[in-house]
Design a protein around this motif. Structure first.
Motif, PDB file in Angstrom:
ATOM      1  N   HIS A  67       0.780  -1.447  -0.029  1.00  0.00           N
ATOM      2  CA  HIS A  67       0.049   0.114  -0.060  1.00  0.00           C
ATOM      3  C   HIS A  67       0.621   0.882  -0.356  1.00  0.00           C
ATOM      4  O   HIS A  67       0.252   2.431  -0.616  1.00  0.00           O
TER       5      HIS A  67
ATOM      6  N   LEU B 282       6.474   5.587  -0.872  1.00  0.00           N
ATOM      7  CA  LEU B 282       8.189   5.835  -1.079  1.00  0.00           C
ATOM      8  C   LEU B 282       8.452   5.529  -2.422  1.00  0.00           C
ATOM      9  O   LEU B 282       9.638   6.387  -1.848  1.00  0.00           O
TER      10      LEU B 282
ATOM     11  N   LEU C 189       8.734   9.531  -2.107  1.00  0.00           N
ATOM     12  CA  LEU C 189      10.056  10.074  -1.697  1.00  0.00           C
ATOM     13  C   LEU C 189      11.058   9.716  -1.914  1.00  0.00           C
ATOM     14  O   LEU C 189      12.239  10.713  -1.779  1.00  0.00           O
ATOM     15  N   LEU C 190      11.468   8.548  -2.667  1.00  0.00           N
ATOM     16  CA  LEU C 190      12.875   8.290  -3.841  1.00  0.00           C
ATOM     17  C   LEU C 190      13.075   9.093  -4.279  1.00  0.00           C
ATOM     18  O   LEU C 190      14.412   9.470  -4.757  1.00  0.00           O
TER      19      LEU C 190
ATOM     20  N   THR D 298      13.898  12.376  -2.449  1.00  0.00           N
ATOM     21  CA  THR D 298      15.160  12.274  -2.019  1.00  0.00           C
ATOM     22  C   THR D 298      16.707  12.727  -3.041  1.00  0.00           C
ATOM     23  O   THR D 298      17.734  13.198  -3.199  1.00  0.00           O
ATOM     24  N   LEU D 299      16.117  11.736  -3.779  1.00  0.00           N
ATOM     25  CA  LEU D 299      17.171  11.843  -5.689  1.00  0.00           C
ATOM     26  C   LEU D 299      17.406  12.975  -6.272  1.00  0.00           C
ATOM     27  O   LEU D 299      18.162  13.814  -6.628  1.00  0.00           O
TER      28      LEU D 299
ATOM     29  N   SER E  22      16.890  15.662  -5.377  1.00  0.00           N
ATOM     30  CA  SER E  22      16.627  17.131  -4.051  1.00  0.00           C
ATOM     31  C   SER E  22      18.454  17.555  -4.172  1.00  0.00           C
ATOM     32  O   SER E  22      18.864  19.126  -3.959  1.00  0.00           O
TER      33      SER E  22
ATOM     34  N   GLU F  37      27.138  24.235  -3.586  1.00  0.00           N
ATOM     35  CA  GLU F  37      27.235  23.192  -2.789  1.00  0.00           C
ATOM     36  C   GLU F  37      28.136  23.260  -1.630  1.00  0.00           C
ATOM     37  O   GLU F  37      29.798  22.699  -2.579  1.00  0.00           O
TER      38      GLU F  37
ATOM     39  N   ASN G 269      26.504  21.925   3.770  1.00  0.00           N
ATOM     40  CA  ASN G 269      26.164  20.927   4.309  1.00  0.00           C
ATOM     41  C   ASN G 269      27.425  20.676   5.850  1.00  0.00           C
ATOM     42  O   ASN G 269      28.410  21.233   5.187  1.00  0.00           O
TER      43      ASN G 269
ATOM     44  N   SER H 253      29.297  17.972   8.719  1.00  0.00           N
ATOM     45  CA  SER H 253      29.178  16.816   9.287  1.00  0.00           C
ATOM     46  C   SER H 253      30.224  16.572  10.547  1.00  0.00           C
ATOM     47  O   SER H 253      31.022  17.775  10.314  1.00  0.00           O
TER      48      SER H 253
END
Lengths: 275, 334
Positions: free
Chosen positions: B2, B7, B10-11, B14-15, B17, B24, B59, B61
């Motif tokens: 379902h 998904l 979302l995938l 995300t890919l 983005s 960056e 970004n 880390s």
């Protein structure tokens, strides 16, 4: 020992064991679970909303679902193929293959992460090839998917193999004799027989994929808003002194787990009704 | 399934983005610098936007800086590093040749836009009367700092204590060594990292003194006002540099040479130095130094290289397996 003495001691032991069981369940399972949600709400509804809508948190949620969403189908197909292979055919190395499948359970997830890092990282044998095509596997989402597939791959196989061995091959052989194609055999005979085990394997795979920490932490590089999954984000928030945020992320993971169980129960109910 | 549609969406998101975003920068930094760069980055983004018209995403880390260096060697494509140990940047040259050996000379002040030193956090009213390194080895004083084996932070604590002892005993190594042994014997708990040690001291109430960077000590005092902790900066102390560098190999590949260099140079600007001072780091900008002098007690700083010849020597003599640290810990237990 007389009969009455035995009875009286039994009368004594039963409630003791039951209450021991209840107390342990409460202390080890229920209280921590409730505490997660209590702590998550400690920041108030405003704090909860603020933490939940924070871009890094949203990304962590999306990434976790992406990793699980890719891992589950990969392991579902792979696991079914392997189980089919080792239970329907006999070939040299079959036992070895079964043992190999268990390796992800036997090694620590951190070791799994390191293995992939050494193999696909920039000091590994594929480094120059990956570099030429500008493909970044480690410290990016593909690496997260790779290690998660690795650590969670035995679940489906381990659920299917015992069942498919006991089921035997008679029904399938009969279907083939009646002229069914391989695909028809799988779809109409094998799949209905194994669907519960398959479902259970998927649920375990999903639970592990969502919650995986060790292997993922090695290959992630923990770049906020890029390679931070929910379990990694919990650690990060905790270290940021944002305890409420950490518990909110933990509560989310718990909710995903509960949702998985609900989906499983619903599917079971629906399938039971079809029969 | 379902949820498969969701998904897939979302995938997709995300890919997309990653490649859609403009330029960056990835800054790989030490563990406790999150709040700091969360404040500096927006300033630089605005500054860069004004100067070049380009919208930049930065970004972050964070992790122990040795671990961060390892990740970069293994392929983490960080554009810049902002570490708390110059040895961890040297490693990037030695093992991966990712940047030239002379990286220290590419920016002012040894490529260290800010610095700090060690400070003691003591409980309300300073009940054990701690004012110098010497006081820490007195009987009955419980110390909390991370394990020098795993934490750069704690290496500075160890070197600060050792260096101070060497100066007190006129470079008599045997005497200094003996003193450091009693100092180490006072340690109540060795956590693996700085934040873990803080938790032991603050939440678990262990020990009388927490030793960590001055910047971190002040942050803790602010974070827990009700505990009324006090700060002590000893009169002689070790200089802890916070070196920065752009990673030549990565910025060439990422096409971020201009941005990475401008970002690190920006750390020397007045705006950034003000933020740094607000986070209790000591800075070089004369105006900012004058304006914030009150919050930084005077202390005589020594360089690790001056007292212990070189970082390499320190690493192999003191921190390697079986080195002086291991020996002293073992002797102290007996």
């Amino acid at each position: 020992m007389s009969q009455t003495a035995l009875n009286s001691s039994r009368r004594w032991i039963r409630p003791l064991l039951i209450s021991l069981g209840v107390v342990l369940t409460l202390l080890l399972l229920v209280v921590p679970l409730v505490f997660i949600f209590v702590a998550a709400f400690s920041a108030g509804v405003g704090g909860l909303w603020q933490n939940l809508t924070e871009p890094d948190m949203l990304h962590a949620i999306g990434l976790t679902l992406l990793v699980a969403g890719l891992t589950v189908p990969i392991n579902l197909i792979f696991g079914t193929l392997i189980a089919w292979c080792v239970t329907r055919f006999s070939f040299p190395g079959r036992r070895l293959l079964l043992t190999l499948i268990d390796i992800p359970f036997a090694v620590s997830p951190v070791v799994a992460g390191l293995l992939y890092l050494l193999l696909y990282g920039s000091n590994g044998p594929f480094a120059s090839l990956l570099d030429q095509h500008d493909i970044q596997l480690m410290f990016a989402w593909p690496g997260l998917v790779m290690v998660t597939v690795f650590v969670s791959c035995p679940f489906v196989v381990r659920e299917l193999v015992p069942l498919m061995s006991t089921l035997g091959t008679e029904q399938e052989e009969a279907a083939v004799l009646l002229g069914a194609s391989g695909w028809q055999v799988f779809w109409h005979i094998t799949l209905p027989n194994i669907r519960w085990a398959l479902l259970y394997g998927v649920i375990l795979t999903n639970a592990r994929a969502v919650g995986e920490f060790g292997a993922v932490s090695v290959v992630s590089g923990t770049i906020r808003g890029q390679t931070n999954t929910l379990p990694l984000h919990i650690e990060l928030l905790q270290q940021d002194y944002n305890t409420a945020g950490a518990f909110i992320a933990a509560a989310l993971l718990t909710l995903i787990a509960i949702a998985t169980l609900v989906v499983k129960a619903f599917l079971q109910w629906k399938l039971a009704r079809q029969h | 399934m379902h949820t498969s549609k969701k998904l897939a969406l979302l995938l997709f998101a995300t890919l997309l983005s990653a490649p859609l975003a403009a330029k960056e920068l990835l800054n790989s930094s030490y563990d406790i610098a999150r709040e700091l760069f969360a404040e500096i980055n927006p300033l630089f983004i605005a500054h860069w936007q004004q100067q070049s018209g380009e919208t930049l995403t930065i970004n972050q880390s964070h992790g122990g800086s040795s671990r961060q260096a390892q990740a970069i060697l293994q392929g983490l494509r960080a554009d810049v590093v902002t570490f708390n140990q110059s040895t961890d940047i040297d490693v990037l040259h030695q093992r991966g040749n990712l940047l030239p050996a002379n990286w220290r000379e590419r920016l002012a002040n040894n490529a260290s836009p800010y610095y700090s030193t060690m400070a003691f956090l003591v409980r309300k009213g300073n009940p054990k009367q701690i004012s110098s390194w010497q006081d820490l080895a007195k009987p009955g004083v419980g110390l909390v700092f991370p394990n020098p084996k795993t934490s750069g932070n704690a290496r500075y604590t160890y070197l600060g204590a050792y260096g101070d002892a060497l100066q007190r005993f006129d470079n008599d190594d045997a005497k200094a060594r003996n003193w450091v042994k009693t100092f180490l014997a006072n340690v109540v708990v060795f956590d693996t990292g700085g934040r873990g040690a803080t938790t032991s001291f603050v939440d678990r109430g262990l020990g009388d003194v927490l030793i960590t960077f001055e910047s971190e000590v002040n942050g803790i005092i602010k974070q827990y006002p009700d505990q009324q902790f006090e700060r002590v900066v000893p009169p002689t102390n070790v200089l802890a540099e916070f070196p920065v560098a752009w990673i030549d190999r990565n910025i060439q590949r990422n096409g971020t040479e201009k941005q990475a260099k401008a970002y690190l140079e920006f750390l020397y600007s007045k705006a950034a130095q003000q933020v740094l001072a607000r986070h209790f780091y000591r800075v070089h900008d004369a105006d900012v130094v004058a304006a914030t002098a009150a919050q930084f007690p005077a202390t005589k700083l020594f360089k690790v290289e001056e007292v212990f010849s070189s970082w390499d020597a320190v690493q192999s003599n003191h921190f390697a397996s079986g080195g002086v640290l291991d020996q002293l810990l073992a002797e102290g237990k007996r």
